[in-house]
Write an enzyme that holds these catalytic residues in place. Structure first.
Site, PDB file in Angstrom:
ATOM      1  N   LEU A   1       0.684  -1.655   0.196  1.00 17.30           N
ATOM      2  CA  LEU A   1      -0.404   0.000   0.314  1.00 17.30           C
ATOM      3  C   LEU A   1       1.353   1.068   0.035  1.00 17.30           C
ATOM      4  CD1 LEU A   1      -2.829  -0.647   2.354  1.00 17.30           C
ATOM      5  CD2 LEU A   1      -2.849  -0.955   0.520  1.00 17.30           C
ATOM      6  N   ASP A   2       0.240   2.774  -0.864  1.00 19.50           N
ATOM      7  CA  ASP A   2       1.058   3.589  -0.459  1.00 19.50           C
ATOM      8  C   ASP A   2       1.304   3.927   0.890  1.00 19.50           C
ATOM      9  OD1 ASP A   2       1.484   3.912  -3.198  1.00 19.50           O
ATOM     10  OD2 ASP A   2      -0.658   4.200  -3.375  1.00 19.50           O
ATOM     11  N   LYS A   3       2.650   4.903   0.664  1.00 18.35           N
ATOM     12  CA  LYS A   3       2.619   5.084   2.316  1.00 18.35           C
ATOM     13  C   LYS A   3       1.335   5.607   2.984  1.00 18.35           C
ATOM     14  CE  LYS A   3       4.727   8.935   4.916  1.00 18.35           C
ATOM     15  NZ  LYS A   3       5.963   9.741   4.374  1.00 18.35           N
TER      16      LYS A   3
ATOM     17  N   ARG B   1      -5.508   6.244  -7.214  1.00 17.60           N
ATOM     18  CA  ARG B   1      -5.406   7.256  -7.476  1.00 17.60           C
ATOM     19  C   ARG B   1      -5.732   8.083  -9.056  1.00 17.60           C
ATOM     20  NH1 ARG B   1       0.112   7.399  -4.095  1.00 17.60           N
ATOM     21  NH2 ARG B   1      -0.585   9.498  -3.999  1.00 17.60           N
TER      22      ARG B   1
END
Length: 325
Positions: A142-144, A241
Site C-alpha cells: 500500500l502507498d505510504k 488514485r
C-alpha cells in the site's frame, strides 16, 4: 552463479509491444515494479532471469516485444533490512500468513529516503524468519499514505501460493475513498496505466501502460463530494488514485494527483477546515477476501475506517444538514 532453492518463487511476464528494444533491467522495473532495481540487477547477474527460456546475464540486453521474462526468485535473499520494534495492528495470524491493518504514514518497504521505520522493519522484529523471504513476505503493498489491510506470507509455500493467487486475480480487495465532485452512479474504469512521461514519480493513463481495471459504486453522495467503494480487478501502482483523477474526480488530500484540491463555496467553515487539514489521500483498504494458501479456507477481513476519514465524512454530513435547513 547462485543456486536458487529447489522450489523458488517464479515471476513471469511478457514484454508489451510498447517496450520493444528497451534494456532488460528497465523492462523488469516496468513488469515487476514491486521489487527494487538493485534486486532486478542482482537477479540478472546471478543467472536467475530467463528470456524466452534462455538465461541472460546482461542488464543492458535489449528485450524484444512478446518475449517472456521469467525470474526464479530464491527465497534465501540476504538484505540489509534490520528488525525494529514497532507496533503492528495484526488482524489475523497463523503459521502461514499475517494480515495487518497498516496506518497511514507508514512506508511499506525500506528504500531511498526511508531506510528504516517501515512496515518491513516491524515485520522482521515480529517474525524473524521473514528475512528469508523476498520483500519479507509482503504479497502486495500500500502507498505510504494509504491505510488498511495488507497480506504477509510467513513461509515460502504461502508466498508462492498467494503471489499466484494475486496474479490470477483471486484475491479480492475493496477500498473506500472520498473523492471530489458528485458521481451519479457506479461504473468501471478501464485504461492502461504506466509511468508519467514527464514526472517519473507519478503514474498516468498512457498507451504504453499496463491494463488496469477498477470497479466502483457509490456509498454516499454529497453536494460537492462522493464516498465510494472501489474494487481492484488489477493491482497497478497508484491505480485508484490515477483512475479517479482520470475521470476528473480526484481523491481528497492527494498531494500528488490533486495538488490544487477544490473547496466548494457552499462548504461550512468546519468542512473547509477539515478538508484543509486532511494531509493524505482519502483512501483506505477496507475489505480483503482470499482463500488460505495452505488450507484453502475462505478468509474475509475488514478494517474500520480510520479516524481522519470518519471525521471528514462527519463534516460532509453536517454540511449537507446545514444546507438543507
Amino acid at each position: 552463479m547462485s543456486n536458487p532453492d529447489a522450489h523458488p518463487l517464479i515471476l513471469q511476464a511478457q514484454v508489451p509491444d510498447a517496450h520493444h528494444n528497451i534494456r532488460l533491467d528497465s523492462a523488469m522495473a516496468i513488469l515487476f515494479p514491486s521489487y527494487s532495481r538493485s534486486l532486478h540487477k542482482s537477479w540478472i547477474l546471478d543467472g536467475q532471469v530467463k528470456v524466452d527460456g534462455t538465461v541472460v546475464l546482461k542488464p543492458k540486453y535489449k528485450v524484444k516485444a512478446q518475449e517472456v521474462l521469467e525470474v526464479a526468485v530464491s527465497c534465501n535473499i540476504e538484505t540489509k533490512w534490520v528488525a525494529e520494534p514497532m507496533a503492528l495492528d495484526i488482524v489475523f495470524e497463523d503459521d502461514d500468513i499475517l494480515v495487518i491493518n497498516k496506518p497511514a504514514g507508514l512506508v511499506t518497504h525500506p528504500g531511498a529516503g526511508n531506510p528504516s521505520k517501515t512496515l518491513v522493519n516491524a515485520i522482521l522484529h515480529h517474525y524473524q524468519e521473514a528475512n528469508t523471504l523476498p520483500r519479507a513476505g509482503i504479497v502486495h503493498r500500500l502507498d505510504k499514505d494509504t491505510s488498511g489491510l495488507l497480506i504477509v506470507a510467513k513461509t515460502r509455500e504461502s508466498l508462492f501460493a498467494l503471489t499466484e493467487a494475486m496474479q490470477q486475480r483471486e484475491i479480492k480487495r475493496e477500498y473506500e475513498a472520498i473523492v471530489e465532485g458528485q458521481l451519479i452512479a457506479g461504473d468501471t474504469i478501464e485504461t492502461d496505466i504506466g509511468r508519467h512521461p514527464k514526472w517519473r514519480t507519478k503514474m498516468a493513463v498512457v498507451r504504453s501502460g499496463k491494463h488496469a481495471v477498477t470497479h466502483y459504486r457509490i456509498i454516499n453522495r454529497y453536494i460537492s463530494h462522493s464516498h465510494v467503494l472501489a474494487q481492484l480487478e488489477t493491482g497497478r501502482t497508484h491505480q485508484i488514485r490515477v483512475h479517479f483523477n482520470h475521470i476528473k474526480h480526484p481523491l481528497v488530500g492527494d498531494k500528488v494527483y490533486n495538488p490544487r484540491q477544490r473547496i466548494p463555496k457552499q462548504s461550512s467553515d468546519d468542512l473547509k477546515q477539515c478538508i484543509r487539514q486532511f494531509k493524505r489521500q482519502a483512501l483506505h483498504a477496507r475489505r480483503l477476501s482470499l482463500h488460505h494458501p495452505i488450507t484453502g479456507d475462505l478468509l474475509e477481513f475488514e478494517a474500520d475506517l480510520p479516524q481522519d476519514m470518519v471525521l471528514l465524512l462527519q463534516a460532509l454530513h453536517s454540511n449537507e444538514d446545514k444546507l438543507s435547513d
